[in-house]
Design a protein around this motif. Structure first.
Motif, PDB file in Angstrom:
ATOM      1  N   ALA A  21       0.830  -1.207   0.000  1.00  0.00           N
ATOM      2  CA  ALA A  21       0.000   0.000   0.000  1.00  0.00           C
ATOM      3  C   ALA A  21       0.862   1.253   0.000  1.00  0.00           C
ATOM      4  CB  ALA A  21      -0.929  -0.006   1.211  1.00  0.00           C
ATOM      5  N   THR A  22       1.988   1.198   0.742  1.00  0.00           N
ATOM      6  CA  THR A  22       2.881   2.363   0.784  1.00  0.00           C
ATOM      7  C   THR A  22       3.516   2.601  -0.577  1.00  0.00           C
ATOM      8  OG1 THR A  22       3.327   2.062   3.130  1.00  0.00           O
ATOM      9  CG2 THR A  22       4.934   3.348   1.879  1.00  0.00           C
ATOM     10  N   VAL A  23       3.913   1.508  -1.253  1.00  0.00           N
ATOM     11  CA  VAL A  23       4.462   1.661  -2.605  1.00  0.00           C
ATOM     12  C   VAL A  23       3.432   2.309  -3.522  1.00  0.00           C
ATOM     13  CG1 VAL A  23       5.335   0.449  -4.642  1.00  0.00           C
ATOM     14  CG2 VAL A  23       6.029  -0.288  -2.357  1.00  0.00           C
ATOM     15  N   SER A  24       2.185   1.857  -3.437  1.00  0.00           N
ATOM     16  CA  SER A  24       1.125   2.405  -4.271  1.00  0.00           C
ATOM     17  C   SER A  24       0.944   3.901  -4.014  1.00  0.00           C
ATOM     18  CB  SER A  24      -0.182   1.666  -4.003  1.00  0.00           C
ATOM     19  OG  SER A  24      -1.219   2.195  -4.802  1.00  0.00           O
ATOM     20  N   ARG A  25       0.950   4.285  -2.737  1.00  0.00           N
ATOM     21  CA  ARG A  25       0.815   5.720  -2.417  1.00  0.00           C
ATOM     22  C   ARG A  25       2.003   6.512  -2.930  1.00  0.00           C
ATOM     23  NH1 ARG A  25      -1.444   3.846   2.407  1.00  0.00           N
ATOM     24  NH2 ARG A  25       0.566   3.998   3.494  1.00  0.00           N
ATOM     25  N   ALA A  26       3.204   5.957  -2.798  1.00  0.00           N
ATOM     26  CA  ALA A  26       4.414   6.668  -3.245  1.00  0.00           C
ATOM     27  C   ALA A  26       4.382   6.922  -4.746  1.00  0.00           C
ATOM     28  CB  ALA A  26       5.662   5.874  -2.868  1.00  0.00           C
ATOM     29  N   PRO A  30       2.436  10.818  -4.099  1.00  0.00           N
ATOM     30  CA  PRO A  30       3.713  10.968  -3.399  1.00  0.00           C
ATOM     31  C   PRO A  30       3.688  11.983  -2.272  1.00  0.00           C
ATOM     32  CG  PRO A  30       3.808  11.877  -5.628  1.00  0.00           C
ATOM     33  CD  PRO A  30       2.542  11.094  -5.536  1.00  0.00           C
ATOM     34  N   ALA A  31       2.803  12.991  -2.341  1.00  0.00           N
ATOM     35  CA  ALA A  31       2.757  14.006  -1.291  1.00  0.00           C
ATOM     36  C   ALA A  31       2.310  13.410   0.044  1.00  0.00           C
ATOM     37  CB  ALA A  31       1.820  15.142  -1.692  1.00  0.00           C
ATOM     38  N   LYS A  32       1.669  12.252   0.017  1.00  0.00           N
ATOM     39  CA  LYS A  32       1.160  11.641   1.242  1.00  0.00           C
ATOM     40  C   LYS A  32       2.172  10.692   1.895  1.00  0.00           C
ATOM     41  CE  LYS A  32      -3.749  11.904   0.017  1.00  0.00           C
ATOM     42  NZ  LYS A  32      -5.008  11.144  -0.135  1.00  0.00           N
ATOM     43  N   VAL A  33       3.370  10.610   1.319  1.00  0.00           N
ATOM     44  CA  VAL A  33       4.388   9.692   1.822  1.00  0.00           C
ATOM     45  C   VAL A  33       5.579  10.489   2.329  1.00  0.00           C
ATOM     46  CG1 VAL A  33       5.912   7.763   1.213  1.00  0.00           C
ATOM     47  CG2 VAL A  33       3.633   7.918   0.199  1.00  0.00           C
ATOM     48  N   ALA A  34       6.132  10.087   3.466  1.00  0.00           N
ATOM     49  CA  ALA A  34       7.290  10.769   4.040  1.00  0.00           C
ATOM     50  C   ALA A  34       8.458  10.763   3.059  1.00  0.00           C
ATOM     51  CB  ALA A  34       7.703  10.096   5.349  1.00  0.00           C
ATOM     52  N   ASP A  35       9.275  11.836   3.097  1.00  0.00           N
ATOM     53  CA  ASP A  35      10.374  11.982   2.139  1.00  0.00           C
ATOM     54  C   ASP A  35      11.310  10.782   2.139  1.00  0.00           C
ATOM     55  OD1 ASP A  35       9.354  14.429   1.444  1.00  0.00           O
ATOM     56  OD2 ASP A  35      10.797  15.599   2.612  1.00  0.00           O
ATOM     57  N   ALA A  90       3.612  20.328  -8.622  1.00  0.00           N
ATOM     58  CA  ALA A  90       3.348  19.206  -9.527  1.00  0.00           C
ATOM     59  C   ALA A  90       4.343  18.082  -9.295  1.00  0.00           C
ATOM     60  CB  ALA A  90       3.405  19.680 -10.976  1.00  0.00           C
ATOM     61  N   SER A  91       5.609  18.430  -9.150  1.00  0.00           N
ATOM     62  CA  SER A  91       6.656  17.428  -8.944  1.00  0.00           C
ATOM     63  C   SER A  91       6.443  16.652  -7.652  1.00  0.00           C
ATOM     64  CB  SER A  91       8.024  18.110  -8.935  1.00  0.00           C
ATOM     65  OG  SER A  91       9.058  17.169  -8.720  1.00  0.00           O
ATOM     66  N   LYS A  92       6.035  17.350  -6.594  1.00  0.00           N
ATOM     67  CA  LYS A  92       5.765  16.679  -5.319  1.00  0.00           C
ATOM     68  C   LYS A  92       4.706  15.604  -5.470  1.00  0.00           C
ATOM     69  CE  LYS A  92       6.682  20.534  -2.131  1.00  0.00           C
ATOM     70  NZ  LYS A  92       6.014  21.470  -1.186  1.00  0.00           N
ATOM     71  N   ARG A  93       3.791  15.837  -6.390  1.00  0.00           N
ATOM     72  CA  ARG A  93       2.651  14.926  -6.557  1.00  0.00           C
ATOM     73  C   ARG A  93       2.861  13.933  -7.703  1.00  0.00           C
ATOM     74  NH1 ARG A  93      -1.680  18.101  -4.633  1.00  0.00           N
ATOM     75  NH2 ARG A  93      -3.129  16.486  -5.322  1.00  0.00           N
ATOM     76  N   GLY A  94       4.072  13.922  -8.257  1.00  0.00           N
ATOM     77  CA  GLY A  94       4.374  12.966  -9.312  1.00  0.00           C
ATOM     78  C   GLY A  94       3.928  13.378 -10.698  1.00  0.00           C
ATOM     79  N   TYR A  95       3.704  14.671 -10.915  1.00  0.00           N
ATOM     80  CA  TYR A  95       3.279  15.181 -12.218  1.00  0.00           C
ATOM     81  C   TYR A  95       4.398  16.006 -12.854  1.00  0.00           C
ATOM     82  CZ  TYR A  95      -1.638  13.977 -11.329  1.00  0.00           C
ATOM     83  OH  TYR A  95      -2.807  13.313 -11.086  1.00  0.00           O
ATOM     84  N   GLY A  96       4.389  16.069 -14.168  1.00  0.00           N
ATOM     85  CA  GLY A  96       5.251  16.967 -14.909  1.00  0.00           C
ATOM     86  C   GLY A  96       4.422  18.071 -15.545  1.00  0.00           C
ATOM     87  N   MET A 306      -1.783  24.738  -8.535  1.00  0.00           N
ATOM     88  CA  MET A 306      -1.545  23.337  -8.889  1.00  0.00           C
ATOM     89  C   MET A 306      -2.278  22.408  -7.924  1.00  0.00           C
ATOM     90  SD  MET A 306      -0.289  21.297 -11.097  1.00  0.00           S
ATOM     91  CE  MET A 306       0.815  22.360 -12.061  1.00  0.00           C
ATOM     92  N   ASN A 307      -2.288  22.764  -6.647  1.00  0.00           N
ATOM     93  CA  ASN A 307      -3.038  21.969  -5.668  1.00  0.00           C
ATOM     94  C   ASN A 307      -4.514  21.875  -6.042  1.00  0.00           C
ATOM     95  OD1 ASN A 307      -1.741  20.667  -3.481  1.00  0.00           O
ATOM     96  ND2 ASN A 307      -1.126  22.637  -2.656  1.00  0.00           N
ATOM     97  N   LEU A 308      -5.080  23.026  -6.422  1.00  0.00           N
ATOM     98  CA  LEU A 308      -6.491  23.065  -6.781  1.00  0.00           C
ATOM     99  C   LEU A 308      -6.756  22.245  -8.041  1.00  0.00           C
ATOM    100  CD1 LEU A 308      -9.347  24.138  -6.351  1.00  0.00           C
ATOM    101  CD2 LEU A 308      -8.662  26.260  -7.492  1.00  0.00           C
TER     102      LEU A 308
END
Length: 343
Positions: A21-26, A30-35, A90-96, A306-308
């Motif tokens: 589950a953690t891999v899936s979230r990462a 990605p913003a929901k997973v610790a650095d 965007a990068s934090k969330r895995g987007y380009g 970007m968050n919105l």
């Protein structure tokens, strides 16, 4: 020859020492997973080659993990710091991000929209102040893409917006000039087509009304936000022979044009005329006199936008469709108290 076994999410989880589950979230959030956890997962993905599998799953979900940004002019000094905020979030969330420099050309806008129609981009950030040419918000015709307007709202309030409170910022700017004793304050930047200009003029009018100052239509001049329009407006004031003691300009580029015109005529600034800008772009502190202005929190605007947008893209509930951040009064040398030496 036997094909090598494709890596699985279980392989990644085992190497990273985390749950599936953690891999899936990462991968997906990605913003929901610790650095540190995200770093271990990314290293495991790189070792196993699981990235390819993740990309294939993204395609099956019809997600490109890319956001298209349409800007009328990427050379606009306001754009770069907004882009930093957009890209960082965007990068934090895995987007380009993809950047479309439209030059206000309808053909270019229509061409860039192909990224949306071909699923090469999941959503749109609009810095243009209008819907792209050929795009309809009528869901009976076609389902419109996820969109957020940034810096300049799209008329009609149908597109979520993130920017500064232009009305309130201009009111604060005009209040500052009034607090320095100015009563004849020109507004440079009247426009019937640009909402930002209209909002900032509204703030100017509100401040004068609150102070009991009659608004003189002769002191309100058109402007398109360019340095040349500011220079021409200042020259037009002299042709009319109706002079203010202070200029409130719709943006810093306009203020620069006013300063150029007044310096060329040999005036002592700000002793004879005060000039106020809006935006606090990079050159504002380097002109002579350095420009008093309203600072936009551009990186924060980009992050909030970007968050919105990603909330809309990912189908999460959106609490606010309009996010207005406060601009900040920056005091420099282009505004002085009205005195015996001023007009």
């Amino acid at each position: 020859m036997q094909q090598p076994k494709l890596a699985t999410i279980e392989d990644v989880a085992a190497i990273a020492g985390v749950s599936i589950a953690t891999v899936s979230r990462a991968v997906n959030e990605p913003a929901k997973v610790a650095d540190e956890t995200r770093r271990r997962v990314n290293e495991a993905i790189a070792r196993t080659g699981y990235t390819t599998n993740a990309m294939a799953r993204s395609l099956r979900m019809r997600r490109s993990k890319m956001i298209l940004i349409l800007a009328p002019d990427v050379g606009d000094p306001n754009f770069s710091n907004i882009l930093v905020g957009l890209e960082t979030e965007a990068s934090k969330r895995g987007y380009g991000v993809l950047i479309g420099n439209t030059q206000n050309d309808p053909t270019r806008e229509a061409d860039y929209l192909r990224f949306i129609s071909s699923n090469q981009a999941d959503g749109l950030i609009l810095l243009t102040g209008h819907l792209p040419f050929g795009l309809s918000l009528d869901e009976a015709v076609v389902r419109p893409p996820a969109m957020v307007a940034v810096n300049e709202p799209v008329p009609g309030d149908l597109v979520p917006f993130v920017g500064v409170d232009n009305f309130e910022g201009a009111r604060i700017a005009a209040d500052h000039l009034i607090s320095q004793g100015h009563r004849r304050i020109a507004f440079i930047g009247h426009s019937t087509s640009k909402m930002v200009n209209t909002l900032r003029e509204g703030g100017y009018r509100e401040a004068l009304n609150n102070a009991g100052i009659a608004i003189d239509p002769m002191l309100i001049l058109d402007g398109d936000g360019t340095t040349e329009s500011g220079r021409q407006a200042a020259e037009h004031m002299f042709v009319r022979d109706v002079l203010p003691t202070a200029f409130l300009c719709v943006n810093d580029a306009t203020a620069l044009g006013v300063i150029i015109a007044l310096n060329a005529r040999g005036y002592d600034l700000p002793r004879q005329f005060s000039i106020m800008g809006f935006d606090d772009i990079s050159f504002a502190s380097f002109v002579t006199p350095s420009l008093t202005t309203m600072k936009q929190p551009r990186s924060k605007i980009g992050e909030a936008a970007m968050n919105l947008l990603l909330a809309v893209v990912e189908g999460r509930e959106v609490e606010q469709r309009k996010v207005l951040l406060r601009s900040e009064l920056v005091l420099r040398n282009s505004v002085s108290r009205l005195g015996l030496g001023a007009r």
